[in-house]
Scaffold this active site. Sequence first.
Site, mmCIF file in Angstrom:
data_model
loop_
_atom_site.group_PDB
_atom_site.id
_atom_site.type_symbol
_atom_site.label_atom_id
_atom_site.label_comp_id
_atom_site.label_asym_id
_atom_site.label_seq_id
_atom_site.Cartn_x
_atom_site.Cartn_y
_atom_site.Cartn_z
ATOM 1 N N GLU A 40 0.664 -1.238 -0.045
ATOM 2 C CA GLU A 40 -0.177 -0.015 -0.203
ATOM 3 C C GLU A 40 0.710 1.329 0.137
ATOM 4 O O GLU A 40 0.511 2.227 -0.767
ATOM 5 C CB GLU A 40 -0.919 -0.059 1.042
ATOM 6 C CG GLU A 40 -2.016 -0.943 1.005
ATOM 7 C CD GLU A 40 -2.878 -0.680 -0.073
ATOM 8 O OE1 GLU A 40 -3.192 0.415 -0.494
ATOM 9 O OE2 GLU A 40 -3.663 -1.544 -0.624
ATOM 10 N N TYR A 123 -6.262 6.288 4.958
ATOM 11 C CA TYR A 123 -6.404 5.205 4.015
ATOM 12 C C TYR A 123 -5.818 4.039 4.167
ATOM 13 O O TYR A 123 -6.065 2.899 4.176
ATOM 14 C CB TYR A 123 -5.893 6.020 2.700
ATOM 15 C CG TYR A 123 -5.686 4.838 1.522
ATOM 16 C CD1 TYR A 123 -6.955 4.313 0.752
ATOM 17 C CD2 TYR A 123 -4.320 4.328 1.219
ATOM 18 C CE1 TYR A 123 -6.630 3.378 -0.028
ATOM 19 C CE2 TYR A 123 -4.270 3.079 0.290
ATOM 20 C CZ TYR A 123 -5.338 2.827 -0.348
ATOM 21 O OH TYR A 123 -5.156 1.639 -1.183
ATOM 22 N N ASP A 141 -8.982 6.606 -0.901
ATOM 23 C CA ASP A 141 -8.057 7.650 -1.730
ATOM 24 C C ASP A 141 -8.621 8.139 -2.840
ATOM 25 O O ASP A 141 -9.675 8.133 -3.107
ATOM 26 C CB ASP A 141 -6.995 6.316 -2.008
ATOM 27 C CG ASP A 141 -7.386 5.509 -3.226
ATOM 28 O OD1 ASP A 141 -8.708 5.205 -3.480
ATOM 29 O OD2 ASP A 141 -6.431 4.787 -3.828
#
Length: 374
Positions: A40, A123, A141
């Site tokens: 991520e 996020y 996001d």
Amino acid sequence: MLDQFDLSPLVTPAMDWFQVNKRDLPWRRDRDPYHIWVSEIMLQQTRVEAVKPYYQGFLAALPSIADLAACPQDQLNKLWEGLGYYSRVRNMQKAAEVIMEKFGGQMPSDYDAILSLPGIGPYTAGAISSIAFDLPAPAVDGNVLRILARVSEDDIDIKSDLAKKRAQAALEGVMPASGSGIFNQAMMEIGATACLPNGDPLCGQCPWKKYCLANRHGSWDHLPVRSKGKPRRIEERTVFIVRNGSRVVIDRRPDRGLLAGLYEFPNVREHLSEEAALAYAEQMGYEPLRIRRLEEARHIFSHVEWRMIGYEIRVSDAELAKEMVENVPADKISWPVDIGEISRKYAIPSAFAAYAKAIQLERGPKREDRVMGL
Ligand code: SF4
């Protein structure tokens, strides 16, 4: 408008669609929270295809959070070389140190504890919580903001904090009790493969086509609304490849600021003519033998754009053998290094890619030694 739009009928179609249509990506092969965290962070502002070799090389070199916490800075930067936004990996290491100290080396399975870690915002905390631990936390996001703006025909500025808050609240209201990670990944996948950021969305392939107001009204081409950021500052630079044979001078950048702690070729903040470049090289303590103009290059950072010209300056062995070069600012170290050694040990950011290429300096994660973590 999103706050008047019922998202609940969209959850199951998105999850069902994802199970059939998801791309096979390396970070989707397990639910290890460390792996999800690494992917991520790498995927922020970086394309999936570009991330793949970095992800594999990074985990081969640093297979655990303990390894990340203990990694020397130069090796860490080298593993990230070419991915950009290096503060991401510095913050990951700080977070790894906190995980070692406070959480016994394991990623905590609690949203607020994850959110408290350095470099982890709502996020990333939502993505790790939902994908690794099945906690019902949204992961909002830019992709998710775009698809929600289109599906609900909402013309709010998606860069605003209000847009993020509203999306977070709307999704919190519909997160499934089980499978929240599937739902979050389904929205990421819709944003990546159907509701594209540039060009026409592929509504025919989208599980939300029946419900989507932008599809129904053909309004997707002016959604989402995004305010324009401040224009970037332009900086002119002259880059010097000072070399003798395979030895080239590199500098270490200061520990704070842009590209902190990375390595670069000597450069100045103006465009110099050939004569001025030779004079500057002499001022740095070299006796130039030959000079060659290199190609021009441009590099865009978030707030600044470098427009670069370059010179390769061949100098004599004796000059290049000097350990420290005179007149270099005190916060910089400058020394000659063999190109092969630079390639193995020192991270040269992409801003200098054109000049690295000019001396056949390999950068990035494709070399075998990187994958082996050497
Ligand atoms: S139907 Fe089209 S515009 Fe609507 S969310 Fe799907 S891809 Fe985007």
